[in-house]
Design a protein around this motif. Structure first.
Motif, PDB file in Angstrom:
ATOM      1  N   ASP A  38       0.850  -1.184   0.000  1.00  0.00           N
ATOM      2  CA  ASP A  38       0.000   0.000   0.000  1.00  0.00           C
ATOM      3  C   ASP A  38       0.890   1.239   0.000  1.00  0.00           C
ATOM      4  O   ASP A  38       1.424   1.629   1.035  1.00  0.00           O
ATOM      5  CB  ASP A  38      -0.905  -0.009   1.238  1.00  0.00           C
ATOM      6  N   GLU A  47      -5.301  -1.483   3.885  1.00  0.00           N
ATOM      7  CA  GLU A  47      -5.480  -1.962   5.261  1.00  0.00           C
ATOM      8  C   GLU A  47      -6.952  -2.265   5.519  1.00  0.00           C
ATOM      9  O   GLU A  47      -7.301  -3.274   6.136  1.00  0.00           O
ATOM     10  CB  GLU A  47      -4.985  -0.908   6.254  1.00  0.00           C
ATOM     11  N   LEU A  92       0.510  -8.179   3.508  1.00  0.00           N
ATOM     12  CA  LEU A  92       0.338  -6.738   3.298  1.00  0.00           C
ATOM     13  C   LEU A  92       1.547  -5.991   3.843  1.00  0.00           C
ATOM     14  O   LEU A  92       1.976  -6.222   4.975  1.00  0.00           O
ATOM     15  CB  LEU A  92      -0.924  -6.237   4.007  1.00  0.00           C
ATOM     16  N   SER A  94       2.302  -2.046   4.429  1.00  0.00           N
ATOM     17  CA  SER A  94       1.608  -0.757   4.406  1.00  0.00           C
ATOM     18  C   SER A  94       2.571   0.406   4.586  1.00  0.00           C
ATOM     19  O   SER A  94       3.622   0.271   5.224  1.00  0.00           O
ATOM     20  CB  SER A  94       0.551  -0.710   5.513  1.00  0.00           C
TER      21      SER A  94
END
Length: 263
Positions: A38, A47, A92, A94
């Protein structure tokens, strides 16, 4: 070799983050090791898409400051694919609301590339400084648009911007496609949009209330978009393949009005 795939759009509201999240899931389901990065530090919507907004504590900047090792900033997602027979994985990474420099992002994604087959990069919408930063690092790019004139015109501008970079491929994903709108000449077909902005089509993604009405991407597993994203993932991985067909026979007229706006 790890592919760093930039997911971008000319304007907000076209479902760019949803596309990035579901493409990541589809690649994972196909057996690939995926990191969804991200890089839109102003919103951090990945998120939310992965239902990790209350879990993420560290991001890209924390890795580079030495506050945490890279592994501590990678958060596992897609737990419903935990028993994936194909052996894929999805994490993920971020930005966690913290801006970063080009060199910092490049260093972090370089480390990630040793752990993944694909890094799917969700960037900020529009022709921004962040787009230039990520495009200079990415190996490939996918432009997301919808069949609406403002989104198509802005996608065309982003395509022109991406021409400045040495990307292995640039393709187009048309999101929220409705066959009845194509048939009734209320919207152009994805193939026509592709021809109009001179970018090859890599995905046709149908309008899907199960995804649009959800705060997370979990409905992907059972939604009617599943086949479209499966084909999207295979084309992304192989560089060639079929695009999901949700077009029907159409009446003439709409494209002539679109072409007038581009000429």
């Amino acid at each position: 070799m790890c592919k760093k795939v930039l997911i971008c759009s000319g304007k907000g509201g076209v479902g760019k983050t949803t596309v990035a999240a579901n493409l990541s899931l589809a690649l994972c389901a196909a057996g690939y090791k995926v990191i969804a990065a991200d890089c839109d530090y102003t919103l951090n919507n990945l998120e939310i898409a992965f239902n990790l907004e209350n879990t993420v504590k560290y991001g890209i900047a924390d890795c580079l400051s030495g506050r945490v090792f890279l592994g501590g900033a990678l958060y596992p997602v897609a737990k419903h694919l935990r028993n994936n027979p194909n052996g894929g994985s999805l994490f993920l990474l971020s930005s966690h609301g913290c801006p970063f420099e080009k060199s910092e992002l490049s260093e972090t994604l370089s480390l990630c590339s040793k752990l993944a087959d694909y890094i799917i990069i969700d960037s900020r919408a529009g022709q921004t400084e962040e787009l230039d930063t990520v495009a200079s690092i990415a190996t490939d790019a996918i432009i997301v648009t919808t069949p609406h004139i403002a989104a198509i015109r802005d996608a065309d501008k982003v395509a022109a911007t991406l021409d400045r970079y040495e990307l292995d491929s640039v393709s187009l994903a048309v999101n929220r496609v409705r066959a009845d709108h194509i048939e009734n000449s209320k919207a152009p077909a994805p193939s026509e949009i592709s021809s109009l902005i001179r970018v090859p089509l890599s995905a046709t993604l149908p309008e899907d209330d199960e995804i649009n009405l959800s705060a997370t991407v979990s409905p992907f597993v059972k939604s009617r978009s599943q086949e479209a994203y499966k084909m999207f993932a295979l084309l992304t991985a192989n560089g060639s393949g079929e695009v999901y067909q949700c077009e029907t026979a159409r009446k003439s007229g709409i494209m002539s009005r679109f072409k007038e706006l581009f000429n």
